[in-house]
Design a protein around this motif. Structure first.
Motif, PDB file in Angstrom:
ATOM      1  N   GLY A   1       1.624  -8.935  -3.249  1.00 24.98           N
ATOM      2  CA  GLY A   1       3.034  -8.607  -3.111  1.00 24.98           C
ATOM      3  C   GLY A   1       3.885  -9.337  -4.136  1.00 24.98           C
ATOM      4  N   LEU A   2       3.571 -10.631  -4.381  1.00 27.54           N
ATOM      5  CA  LEU A   2       4.314 -11.398  -5.376  1.00 27.54           C
ATOM      6  C   LEU A   2       4.046 -10.866  -6.777  1.00 27.54           C
ATOM      7  CD1 LEU A   2       6.131 -13.830  -6.024  1.00 27.54           C
ATOM      8  CD2 LEU A   2       4.054 -15.202  -6.245  1.00 27.54           C
ATOM      9  N   LEU A   3       2.770 -10.525  -7.057  1.00 27.51           N
ATOM     10  CA  LEU A   3       2.449  -9.985  -8.376  1.00 27.51           C
ATOM     11  C   LEU A   3       3.157  -8.655  -8.615  1.00 27.51           C
ATOM     12  CD1 LEU A   3      -1.384 -10.774  -8.527  1.00 27.51           C
ATOM     13  CD2 LEU A   3       0.520 -12.093  -9.477  1.00 27.51           C
ATOM     14  N   ARG A   4       3.351  -7.905  -7.551  1.00 29.12           N
ATOM     15  CA  ARG A   4       4.095  -6.652  -7.685  1.00 29.12           C
ATOM     16  C   ARG A   4       5.557  -6.931  -8.021  1.00 29.12           C
ATOM     17  NH1 ARG A   4       3.714  -1.654  -3.396  1.00 29.12           N
ATOM     18  NH2 ARG A   4       4.770  -0.110  -4.674  1.00 29.12           N
ATOM     19  N   ARG A   5       6.134  -7.948  -7.383  1.00 33.14           N
ATOM     20  CA  ARG A   5       7.516  -8.309  -7.686  1.00 33.14           C
ATOM     21  C   ARG A   5       7.666  -8.793  -9.121  1.00 33.14           C
ATOM     22  NH1 ARG A   5       7.469 -11.462  -2.704  1.00 33.14           N
ATOM     23  NH2 ARG A   5       8.118 -13.287  -3.898  1.00 33.14           N
ATOM     24  N   ARG A   6       6.590  -9.318  -9.677  1.00 28.95           N
ATOM     25  CA  ARG A   6       6.608  -9.770 -11.071  1.00 28.95           C
ATOM     26  C   ARG A   6       6.200  -8.665 -12.052  1.00 28.95           C
ATOM     27  NH1 ARG A   6       3.906 -15.864 -10.428  1.00 28.95           N
ATOM     28  NH2 ARG A   6       5.758 -16.836  -9.492  1.00 28.95           N
TER      29      ARG A   6
ATOM     30  N   PHE B   1      -2.208  -2.822  -4.352  1.00 32.69           N
ATOM     31  CA  PHE B   1      -1.437  -3.963  -3.856  1.00 32.69           C
ATOM     32  C   PHE B   1      -1.647  -4.170  -2.356  1.00 32.69           C
ATOM     33  CE2 PHE B   1       0.845  -2.588  -7.654  1.00 32.69           C
ATOM     34  CZ  PHE B   1       1.016  -3.793  -8.319  1.00 32.69           C
ATOM     35  N   THR B   2      -2.643  -3.475  -1.792  1.00 30.04           N
ATOM     36  CA  THR B   2      -2.896  -3.572  -0.354  1.00 30.04           C
ATOM     37  C   THR B   2      -3.812  -4.747  -0.041  1.00 30.04           C
ATOM     38  OG1 THR B   2      -4.759  -2.043  -0.527  1.00 30.04           O
ATOM     39  CG2 THR B   2      -2.596  -1.102  -0.017  1.00 30.04           C
TER      40      THR B   2
ATOM     41  N   LEU C   1      -5.822  -2.085   7.625  1.00 29.86           N
ATOM     42  CA  LEU C   1      -4.498  -1.544   7.891  1.00 29.86           C
ATOM     43  C   LEU C   1      -3.860  -0.913   6.656  1.00 29.86           C
ATOM     44  CD1 LEU C   1      -2.995  -4.361  10.156  1.00 29.86           C
ATOM     45  CD2 LEU C   1      -3.945  -2.153  10.857  1.00 29.86           C
ATOM     46  N   GLN C   2      -4.400  -1.253   5.471  1.00 27.76           N
ATOM     47  CA  GLN C   2      -3.872  -0.720   4.211  1.00 27.76           C
ATOM     48  C   GLN C   2      -2.381  -1.035   4.036  1.00 27.76           C
ATOM     49  OE1 GLN C   2      -5.882   0.911   1.698  1.00 27.76           O
ATOM     50  NE2 GLN C   2      -7.310  -0.181   3.029  1.00 27.76           N
ATOM     51  N   ARG C   3      -2.016  -2.263   4.405  1.00 22.25           N
ATOM     52  CA  ARG C   3      -0.637  -2.716   4.206  1.00 22.25           C
ATOM     53  C   ARG C   3      -0.551  -3.539   2.919  1.00 22.25           C
ATOM     54  NH1 ARG C   3       1.609  -2.795   9.433  1.00 22.25           N
ATOM     55  NH2 ARG C   3       0.944  -0.841  10.412  1.00 22.25           N
ATOM     56  N   GLU C   4       0.639  -3.606   2.361  1.00 27.32           N
ATOM     57  CA  GLU C   4       0.822  -4.425   1.153  1.00 27.32           C
ATOM     58  C   GLU C   4       0.547  -5.891   1.483  1.00 27.32           C
ATOM     59  OE1 GLU C   4       4.297  -5.649  -2.087  1.00 27.32           O
ATOM     60  OE2 GLU C   4       4.633  -4.001  -0.677  1.00 27.32           O
ATOM     61  N   GLU C   5      -0.144  -6.560   0.569  1.00 23.95           N
ATOM     62  CA  GLU C   5      -0.546  -7.944   0.793  1.00 23.95           C
ATOM     63  C   GLU C   5       0.619  -8.887   0.472  1.00 23.95           C
ATOM     64  OE1 GLU C   5      -4.495 -10.285  -0.501  1.00 23.95           O
ATOM     65  OE2 GLU C   5      -2.846 -10.416  -1.941  1.00 23.95           O
ATOM     66  N   THR C   6       1.530  -8.969   1.398  1.00 28.95           N
ATOM     67  CA  THR C   6       2.620  -9.945   1.289  1.00 28.95           C
ATOM     68  C   THR C   6       2.167 -11.257   1.906  1.00 28.95           C
ATOM     69  OG1 THR C   6       3.556  -9.304   3.418  1.00 28.95           O
ATOM     70  CG2 THR C   6       4.342  -8.124   1.457  1.00 28.95           C
ATOM     71  N   LEU C   7       2.965 -12.276   1.709  1.00 28.72           N
ATOM     72  CA  LEU C   7       2.635 -13.581   2.283  1.00 28.72           C
ATOM     73  C   LEU C   7       2.561 -13.507   3.801  1.00 28.72           C
ATOM     74  CD1 LEU C   7       2.437 -16.669   1.297  1.00 28.72           C
ATOM     75  CD2 LEU C   7       4.756 -16.849   2.205  1.00 28.72           C
TER      76      LEU C   7
ATOM     77  N   ARG D   1      -0.026 -11.358   9.808  1.00 26.78           N
ATOM     78  CA  ARG D   1      -0.105  -9.995  10.330  1.00 26.78           C
ATOM     79  C   ARG D   1      -1.493  -9.368  10.197  1.00 26.78           C
ATOM     80  NH1 ARG D   1       3.592 -11.665  12.263  1.00 26.78           N
ATOM     81  NH2 ARG D   1       5.811 -11.173  12.030  1.00 26.78           N
ATOM     82  N   CYS D   2      -2.249  -9.801   9.226  1.00 22.92           N
ATOM     83  CA  CYS D   2      -3.580  -9.230   8.974  1.00 22.92           C
ATOM     84  C   CYS D   2      -4.498  -9.468  10.180  1.00 22.92           C
ATOM     85  CB  CYS D   2      -4.163  -9.864   7.714  1.00 22.92           C
ATOM     86  SG  CYS D   2      -5.858  -9.390   7.372  1.00 22.92           S
ATOM     87  N   ASN D   3      -5.318  -8.466  10.528  1.00 20.34           N
ATOM     88  CA  ASN D   3      -6.239  -8.613  11.660  1.00 20.34           C
ATOM     89  C   ASN D   3      -7.204  -9.775  11.463  1.00 20.34           C
ATOM     90  OD1 ASN D   3      -5.154  -6.462  13.065  1.00 20.34           O
ATOM     91  ND2 ASN D   3      -6.536  -4.957  12.154  1.00 20.34           N
TER      92      ASN D   3
END
Length: 396
Positions: free
Chosen positions: A267-272, A279-280, A286-292, A298-300
């Motif tokens: 997620g941070l690399l995407r912001r950069r 970016f998941t 869950l195929q969610r964006e890997e944010t902090l 949140r990850c299982n």
């Protein structure tokens, strides 16, 4: 730390040129973010302004050279204004400040003394005079009798013919109105009467004036001056808990980056604006964006890791708030070590999968966590060591 300490002797005497400060900071940034490889091009993970904040205020505690330079140079002004028995202090008073003169905005003397004089405003901002003979206390610009009179009596100050007058000189005048351009306005005349009362109430002695500082002592402290000049910001107590923990420095810096949202998640690399295939999150389906927040809360996979040591994952997106909730759940003195090292274990499992193709497993995460927590026992005192070992036996 070496690069921060090397210029200290020079900074005690002279003001570092901005280009030199910039070059030293360049070397310090390289050592912090890129290590010993002189050719490395790895980008910085956090802004330098963030890094140079004190640890208790959310930074890494790296000294800001410009501020440290000012704090060191102010000690020379402390020696001068208190008229310490030093040859250079006597020389300055005799050559430049005879007949009741005091340092002001006009720069006089050698290039070294002119550099010190530029810090006059900073010195007055952290010091308060204790009036004795009044010869080193300015009537208008120094804090005496609980006020700065140029600010308390602005109308009267505008009529003053000599704005650099000392308190001693004003006390010796038969009539205070002699130092003003007449006629005065009604408001200025009212302020003149108040000033006359204050001057007449001051009793002068034969001793030299002394100066005390806002930290409540007449002894100058470079470290305390640095803290004042650097300013103060309110931060979450989790940062103090972090640096008080018994974890290794690499764990502490890692968790500092986590709380500042500066870890290189996708997620941070995407912001950069970095170009990646995906970016998941790779740790769950869950195929969610890997944010902090997703990676650690949140990850299982992350939830399973926290649940395995008896913790319920906080439903919050704020890392500092999450630390506080986990602290309340743990109710042990080494709560911070547990939070830091479990986060570290999740991060290592994620990196092993991305870079080494090693599947992330709950057993592998618990194994890393146990190994790192056992290492903490070598840095803890006996009572804390026994408590950690007992906790490991019960939970792992």
């Amino acid at each position: 730390s070496v690069l921060s300490a090397l210029p200290t002797f020079y900074m005690c005497t002279l003001k570092l040129p901005p280009t030199i400060v910039k070059q030293i900071d360049k070397f310090r940034k390289h050592c912090l973010w890129r290590g010993g490889d002189i050719n490395a091009k790895k980008p910085a993970q956090a802004a330098w302004q963030m890094v140079t904040r004190p640890k208790s205020e959310g930074g890494l505690g790296v000294l800001k050279l410009e501020t440290q330079n000012d704090a060191l140079l102010l000690k020379n002004f402390h020696k001068f204004i208190n008229k310490l028995d030093l040859p250079w202090v006597k020389l300055l008073w005799e050559n430049y400040y005879r007949n009741g003169r005091l340092p002001n905005s006009q720069l006089r003397g050698s290039f070294w003394w002119k550099g010190i004089l530029k810090l006059l405003t900073l010195f007055k901002g952290i010091s308060v005079p204790i009036v004795q003979n009044g010869s080193s206390v300015q009537l208008w610009d120094d804090l005496w009798n609980g006020k700065i009179h140029s600010l308390s009596y602005p109308e009267l100050h505008s009529f003053a013919s000599n704005k650099s007058l000392t308190l001693s000189q004003a006390k010796q005048l038969p009539y205070v109105h002699q130092i003003f351009q007449l006629p005065l306005s009604l408001e200025a005349f009212s302020q003149l009467q108040q000033l006359e009362e204050e001057i007449s109430s001051i009793s002068l002695t034969d001793q030299n004036d002394s100066w005390t500082y806002i930290w409540g002592s007449g002894i100058y402290s470079t470290s305390k001056a640095y803290k004042h000049l650097a300013g103060h910001t309110q931060t979450h107590p989790a940062f103090r808990w972090l640096w008080a923990s018994k974890c290794q420095p690499k764990h502490k810096v890692f968790f500092w980056l986590l709380m500042k949202d500066r870890l290189n998640t996708r997620g941070l690399l995407r912001r950069r604006n970095m170009d990646l295939e995906s970016f998941t999150c790779e740790n769950c389906i869950l195929q969610r964006e890997e944010t902090l927040q997703h990676l650690f809360l949140r990850c299982n996979f992350a939830k399973a890791c926290w649940n395995s040591i008896g913790l319920t994952v906080p439903r919050t997106s704020c890392p500092q708030r999450a630390v506080l909730i986990l602290k309340r759940q743990l109710q042990v003195p080494f709560y911070m070590e547990i939070v830091i090292l479990m986060s570290w274990s999740i991060w290592l499992c994620r990196n092993d999968w991305i870079f080494e193709s090693i599947d992330p497993t709950l057993q592998g995460c618990r194994r890393i966590f146990k190994r790192e927590l056992l290492m903490v026992t070598h840095r803890a005192n006996n009572s804390l060591k026994q408590a950690i070992l007992q906790w490991i036996q019960n939970k792992l």
